[in-house]
Scaffold this active site. Structure first.
Site, PDB file in Angstrom:
ATOM      1  N   ASN A 133       0.821  -1.200   0.000  1.00 54.94           N
ATOM      2  CA  ASN A 133       0.000   0.000   0.000  1.00 54.94           C
ATOM      3  C   ASN A 133       0.864   1.263   0.000  1.00 54.94           C
ATOM      4  OD1 ASN A 133      -1.876   2.039   0.432  1.00 54.94           O
ATOM      5  ND2 ASN A 133      -3.102   0.837   1.856  1.00 54.94           N
ATOM      6  N   ASP A 134       1.467   1.560   1.134  1.00 56.37           N
ATOM      7  CA  ASP A 134       2.218   2.809   1.242  1.00 56.37           C
ATOM      8  C   ASP A 134       3.374   2.904   0.247  1.00 56.37           C
ATOM      9  OD1 ASP A 134       0.579   3.653   3.290  1.00 56.37           O
ATOM     10  OD2 ASP A 134       1.815   2.733   4.840  1.00 56.37           O
ATOM     11  N   VAL A 135       3.982   1.759  -0.080  1.00 58.44           N
ATOM     12  CA  VAL A 135       5.169   1.788  -0.939  1.00 58.44           C
ATOM     13  C   VAL A 135       4.834   2.090  -2.398  1.00 58.44           C
ATOM     14  CG1 VAL A 135       6.495   0.242   0.539  1.00 58.44           C
ATOM     15  CG2 VAL A 135       5.137  -0.703  -1.328  1.00 58.44           C
TER      16      VAL A 135
END
Lengths: 482, 118
Positions: free
Chosen positions: A403-405
């Site tokens: 997600n964040d990456v």
């Protein structure tokens, strides 16, 4: 003269061990030579441990009467400690590797702390420098022991919450200062100071108690997403502690091995921190959860759902697909299914690559190991810097459990807590599919702008179930794809 | 012949400096794909602390020293043995893709077999 031969053998064995450690680690620079690297290092370890039994011929007169008991204790400790850890290491699941490494780290730190304790209680050290180094090594070792224990508990889910209290940093600083003051008292006592209220052994107990407490307090507030940094730091700490105790024992093999590991741990710590665009101090001393959240409504568009089989068929007829796996893939135990799907794509002449972010997983490189376990050959696995330019030409980017990456806000949105973090440019592919359990935010609680971009479609569902559907869809196309 | 090793003052600092530098350079060359085995492998290397634990235990004179020395050896041995076991297991998993798919299948089988054995 009686001690000359044992000393010669021990010295030679330790020298060999130090050389084999360095040579073994050197061979780790390629997956092809790495397996022989660890074996080479293993030979060095066995030689050093066997040779160290010759120390029995060199012990002081005071220790002679206890020698038989001590040898029995040594053999028992080696058998129990080595046997239990070997058994655990052979059994542990690859997803549980971070907590296992944390345990081994803590054990090494504890051993270094133990050596320091024996030297201190037995007053074996000579001179203020040696005593100071003993104390420093003992402090770092003890912090590594209790800190690793907390890291293990967090990674294993025994402790689920990050304990954060207001003013905690001041409490931590106070404990650290108190530990150093007690170390100063022990040092002063050895120099003949009087009027120190307590006996030296009592002060030594207090010293180790405070050091252990500090390790606990330091690790408790650190969040789960920051564990790659924490494990790396404790690896460096234990290495440093071992190196320092090596100096105390006048053993160059310990000094060299400890310092090499200390440098290695430091390097990995900095790499991990860089991959999160945060300083090491920031990871240790600030609370990520309290960072300002991006304002809702700043993102245009909506999440567009798509059927798993439609996405699968699109990938089957694509020229190139890049897969971005995240820890969610491992949490769903879907690596095997993913590789099964990839094999179908490869058989249909689709170029498939895996793109790995440095902090994918709970320790550096964990995602690579999880893919390797599933059978993915390492020449299909690419790291951030090597693959990021390929997304522009890729037909499909498949994001699973990450997600964040892949959040483009890290590039553009200055108000985002992850702004400046290097990300995988999955959003630049012609088509992006995101496999996700449902609508919602990622591990860090940040809204992902990628999900709302026009070229992105969402495949909702458990990663394992989604991949089963994808495999069926491609198989259903007939012999050409199988 | 004098075999006493004197690691004092600047000599010790030189050893630390060179070892740290060697570690930095050697580890810097390890690709990111191997960072987990690297960490467990370097973890194994600091298991050499068991040698120091053995030295401390052999020279112990009181029950307290014996008890602490026992734990130092216990923990150090666990560090070394465990670190080796997991590193060896992980490194055995890294395989390369071959031109022939059948061959690759064989690799996968070998790997499964290896895991079962362990």
């Amino acid at each position: 003269m009686l001690t000359l031969l044992p000393q010669l053998v021990i010295g030679a064995a330790d020298l060999c061990a130090a050389f084999l450690f360095l040579f073994g680690l050197k061979r780790m620079s390629s997956p092809a030579t790495a397996p022989s690297g660890i074996r080479v290092a293993g030979v060095g370890m066995i030689a050093a441990v066997l040779a160290s039994f010759l120390y029995v011929f060199t012990v002081d007169a005071a220790a002679r009467p206890h020698l038989l008991v001590n040898i029995a204790l040594a053999v028992t400790a080696l058998a129990i400690g080595g046997g239990a850890a070997w058994f655990a290491g052979r059994k542990v699941a690859m997803t549980a590797m971070p907590q296992m490494v944390a345990i081994y780290n803590g054990m090494g730190g504890g051993a270094a702390g133990g050596i320091a304790a024996v030297e201190l209680f037995g007053s074996h050290t000579h001179g203020a420098t040696q005593l100071a180094v003993t104390l420093l090594g003992g402090l770092i070792g003890a912090v590594s022991l209790s800190g690793s224990a907390i890291a293990w508990a967090k990674l294993d889910g025994v402790i689920k919450k990050s304990l954060r209290v207001k003013g905690q940093q001041y409490a931590n600083a106070a404990v650290m200062i108190a530990t150093l003051v007690v170390a100063g008292v022990i040092l002063a006592a050895s120099l003949g100071a009087s009027g120190l209220l307590l006996t030296t052994p009592t002060w030594i107990w207090i010293f180790f108690g405070l050091a252990l407490l500090f390790g606990v307090l330091m690790t408790l507030p650190i969040g789960g997403a920051d564990m790659p940094v924490v494990i790396s730091i404790y690896n460096a700490f234990t290495g440093l502690a071992v190196g320092l105790e090596g100096f105390v024992l006048q053993n160059p093999a310990l000094m060299i091995a400890g310092m090499v590991v200390g440098a290695a741990g430091l390097l990995l710590t900095l790499l991990m921190a860089k991959a999160m665009n945060r300083s090491v101090a920031n990871v240790l001393f600030t609370n990520f959860g309290t960072a300002p959240k991006a304002k809702a409504g700043a993102i245009q568009g909506e999440e567009k759902p798509v059927d798993a089989s439609d996405a699968a068929i699109k990938m089957r007829y694509a020229t190139s697909v890049i897969i971005v796996p995240g820890y969610g893939l491992a949490a769903a135990r879907a690596q095997q299914k993913l590789y099964e799907f990839v094999k179908l794509l490869v058989a249909a002449k689709v170029s498939v690559k895996f793109a790995i972010h440095p902090v994918a997983g709970r320790m550096p490189g964990q995602m690579d190991v999880l893919l390797a376990e599933a059978g993915v050959p390492y020449d299909m696995i690419f790291q951030l810097d090597d693959i990021n330019d390929d997304f522009v030409t890729a037909d499909v980017a498949l994001v699973i459990g990450a997600n964040d990456v892949v959040n483009p806000a890290a590039r553009t949105d200055k108000s985002s807590p992850i702004f400046g973090m290097p990300i995988l440019n999955a959003d630049k592919a012609k088509q992006v599919y995101v496999v996700k359990r449902g609508q919602g935010k990622g591990y860090s609680g940040i809204v992902n702008a990628l999900f709302y971009s026009p070229n992105c479609e969402m495949v909702y569902g458990d990663a394992q179930a989604v991949l089963v559907k994808m495999i069926e869809a491609v198989r259903g196309l007939g012999a050409a794809a199988a | 012949m004098n075999l006493e090793i004197a690691m004092t003052g600047f000599v010790a600092l030189y050893v630390f400096m060179l070892a740290g530098f060697a570690g930095w350079v050697i580890i810097g060359n390890v690709p990111a794909i191997l960072h987990t085995p690297l960490m467990s492998g370097s973890n194994f290397v600091h298991g050499i602390v068991v040698v120091g634990g053995l030295y401390a235990l052999f020279n112990a004179t009181t029950s307290l020293e014996q008890a602490i020395g026992f734990f130092a050896v216990l923990l150090g041995a666990g560090n070394a043995a465990g670190g080796y076991a997991v590193t060896d297991r992980m490194l055995a998993m890294f395989t390369t893709s071959d031109a022939k798919p059948n061959h690759r299948h064989g690799h996968a089988h070998a790997r499964v077999h290896h895991l079962k054995k362990s």
